[in-house]
Design an enzyme around this catalytic site. Structure first.
Site, PDB file in Angstrom:
ATOM      1  N   TYR A   8       0.819  -1.210   0.000  1.00 37.27           N
ATOM      2  CA  TYR A   8       0.000   0.000   0.000  1.00 37.27           C
ATOM      3  C   TYR A   8       0.860   1.272   0.000  1.00 37.27           C
ATOM      4  O   TYR A   8       0.622   2.185  -0.813  1.00 37.27           O
ATOM      5  CB  TYR A   8      -0.955  -0.016   1.194  1.00 37.27           C
ATOM      6  CG  TYR A   8      -2.112   0.948   1.047  1.00 37.27           C
ATOM      7  CD1 TYR A   8      -3.228   0.611   0.289  1.00 37.27           C
ATOM      8  CD2 TYR A   8      -2.076   2.200   1.654  1.00 37.27           C
ATOM      9  CE1 TYR A   8      -4.277   1.490   0.140  1.00 37.27           C
ATOM     10  CE2 TYR A   8      -3.126   3.079   1.519  1.00 37.27           C
ATOM     11  CZ  TYR A   8      -4.229   2.727   0.760  1.00 37.27           C
ATOM     12  OH  TYR A   8      -5.254   3.605   0.616  1.00 37.27           O
ATOM     13  N   GLU A  20       2.031   6.418  -7.175  1.00 34.70           N
ATOM     14  CA  GLU A  20       1.048   7.423  -7.607  1.00 34.70           C
ATOM     15  C   GLU A  20       1.636   8.830  -7.481  1.00 34.70           C
ATOM     16  O   GLU A  20       1.430   9.694  -8.354  1.00 34.70           O
ATOM     17  CB  GLU A  20      -0.234   7.310  -6.769  1.00 34.70           C
ATOM     18  CG  GLU A  20      -1.008   6.022  -6.993  1.00 34.70           C
ATOM     19  CD  GLU A  20      -2.209   5.909  -6.073  1.00 34.70           C
ATOM     20  OE1 GLU A  20      -2.691   6.948  -5.604  1.00 34.70           O
ATOM     21  OE2 GLU A  20      -2.665   4.771  -5.809  1.00 34.70           O
TER      22      GLU A  20
END
Length: 394
Positions: free
Chosen positions: A318, A325
Site C-alpha cells: 500500500y 502514484e
C-alpha cells in the site's frame, strides 16, 4: 297433507368475535313447492323489515344464505325430533352482527358461524332475557369469558409467530440474494485484476524492462472497467450492503480514478512512462488477495492462508502504491504546465492564470493524508483479527 312446521333444537356458544349455532336437523333439503316463505317474528329496532328476512336451502346448494343483518331467521326442511318436517326458528341477537354468516351442512346438523360487529363478550345471545325453550348452550364448544380470552390470545400469538416465521423467511431470502450479489461482484473484480496481474507478470518475464513502456495500451481497458465497477463498492458501503466504512472506500476510489482517468487517461505523454507499470502492478497485487477473501466470506468460508495475506500484504504494497502514484503526479506536473491543459484564467479584474499543476501539488498533500487514513483503518482491521491476546496473570 302439508308437513307441520316445527322448531328444531338449537345449541349455541360464543367467542369475542364469533357466534356458533348448531341446529339439530339432519338431511336438510328444500321443501317441495316452497319458493319463499316470510318468517314470523319482529325485526330488530331501527332496521327495515325486509320481505324475505329468512334463511332457506336451495336445491343442489351445500349451504344456506342469510338475508338480514341483526335478526336471524332459519327455515328448512329436514329430519329433526319430529321426523321429516319443515323446521324454523327466529332469534333476535343481543347486538349487531355482520351479514352473510358461514354455513356448513352435515348429514346430522347445520353449523352456523356468525361474525359479531364488535369484538366483545355478550352476556347472553338474544335481546330477550328469557332464553327460548329450543335454545341451549353448546357445551362441546362452550367457554367462559376468561377461557375465551386465553384462546384469543393463543390465536393471536400463533398468528404473530406465523408472521414472524414468514418475515424470517423473507429475511433469509434477502440475505441469500445479498450474498449472491456480493459474491458475483467480488468474482468479477478478482478476475479483472488477476488478468492484469498475470498479463503484466508474463510480459515482464518475456520482454523485461521493455514491457514497462506499453503497459497502458496493453491493460488500460480492463483497468478502466475494474475502476469504474469499484464505484459499486463505495455505494454498497454507503447504503449498508457491506460493513466497510465509507470514507476509506471513497478515498481509494477517488484517488485511483484521479490517477487513471486524469493523469494517465488525458495525457498521452504519461501513457508511455514506466511508472504506469508500477502503479497498475501494485494496485492489482493487493486486489488479487482482497477480492477472493471477500468471495469466501460470502459463502462463510475461511482459508487461513488467504486471510493472512489479505490482512498482511498491504503493509508493504500500500505505501509503495501511494509512492508510485505520487511519482506519476510529479512527472505529470511539467507536462500539464507545458500543455496548459485544465489551466484557466480568473475573470476581470483579477486576471490571474491558475495552472492545473497548483491543484496537483495540493493533491500530493491529500494523497499522503489519504494514505494515513487508510493505513490506520487497515491497521485496526488487522489488529482486531490478529491482535495479541492478553497474557493470563497468575
Amino acid at each position: 297433507m302439508e308437513n307441520q312446521v316445527l322448531t328444531p333444537h338449537v345449541y349455541w356458544a360464543q367467542r369475542h368475535r364469533e357466534l356458533y349455532l348448531r341446529v339439530e336437523l339432519s338431511d336438510v333439503q328444500v321443501k317441495a313447492g316452497s319458493g319463499r316463505r316470510e318468517a314470523r317474528g319482529i325485526a330488530a329496532p331501527g332496521i327495515h323489515r325486509d320481505p324475505s328476512p329468512f334463511v332457506r336451502v336451495h336445491a343442489g346448494q351445500q349451504k344456506p344464505a342469510v338475508l338480514h343483518n341483526n335478526p336471524h331467521f332459519f327455515i328448512a326442511q329436514g329430519h329433526g325430533a319430529k321426523g321429516d318436517n319443515v323446521y324454523e326458528f327466529h332469534l333476535e341477537f343481543l347486538d349487531l352482527v355482520k351479514p352473510e354468516p358461514v354455513y356448513k351442512l352435515t348429514q346430522r346438523q347445520v353449523n352456523i358461524t356468525v361474525q359479531k360487529k364488535l369484538s366483545q363478550w355478550w352476556e347472553r345471545l338474544t335481546k330477550q332475557e328469557k332464553r327460548p325453550l329450543f335454545l341451549a348452550p353448546d357445551f362441546d364448544r362452550w367457554l367462559d369469558e376468561s377461557d375465551a380470552e386465553m384462546e384469543l390470545r393463543a390465536k393471536e400469538e400463533e398468528r404473530l409467530n406465523k408472521l414472524r416465521l414468514e418475515s424470517q423467511g423473507s429475511l433469509e431470502t434477502l440475505i441469500s440474494l445479498r450474498k449472491g450479489y456480493l459474491f458475483m461482484y467480488n468474482l468479477v473484480q478478482f478476475l479483472g485484476f488477476s488478468w492484469i496481474f498475470v498479463n503484466l507478470t508474463v510480459r515482464f518475464f518475456i520482454l523485461g524492462k521493455e514491457s514497462f513502456y506499453d503497459t497502458f495500451h496493453t491493460v488500460a481497458d480492463i483497468m478502466y472497467f475494474c475502476q469504474m465497477l469499484a464505484v459499486v463498492e463505495t455505494i454498497n458501503a454507503a447504503i449498508g450492503v457491506i460493513k466497510s466504512p465509507v470514507i476509506p472506500c471513497l478515498i481509494q476510489l477517488l484517488g485511483r480514478n484521479f490517477i487513471l482517468f486524469i493523469i494517465f487517461g488525458t495525457m498521452e505523454e504519461m501513457q508511455n512512462k514506466a511508472v504506469v507499470f508500477f502503479v497498475f502492478y501494485l494496485w492489482s497485487s493487493i486486489e488479487i488477495f482482497r477480492y477472493p477473501f471477500y468471495m469466501l466470506c460470502c459463502i462463510d468460508m475461511d482459508w487461513k492462508v488467504l486471510t493472512w495475506l489479505r490482512y498482511t500484504v498491504w503493509i508493504p504494497i500500500y505505501p509503495l502504491g501511494c509512492l508510485a502514484e505520487a511519482v506519476a503526479v510529479i512527472q505529470s506536473i511539467p507536462i500539464f504546465n507545458e500543455t496548459g491543459r485544465f489551466s484557466f484564467t480568473l475573470p476581470y479584474p483579477v486576471k490571474i492564470k491558475v495552472r492545473f499543476s497548483f491543484f496537483l501539488q495540493i493533491y500530493l498533500i491529500m494523497l499522503f493524508l489519504g494514505l494515513y487514513i487508510n493505513f490506520r483503518h487497515l491497521y485496526k482491521q488487522r489488529r482486531r483479527r490478529y491482535g495479541q491476546k492478553k497474557k493470563k496473570t497468575h
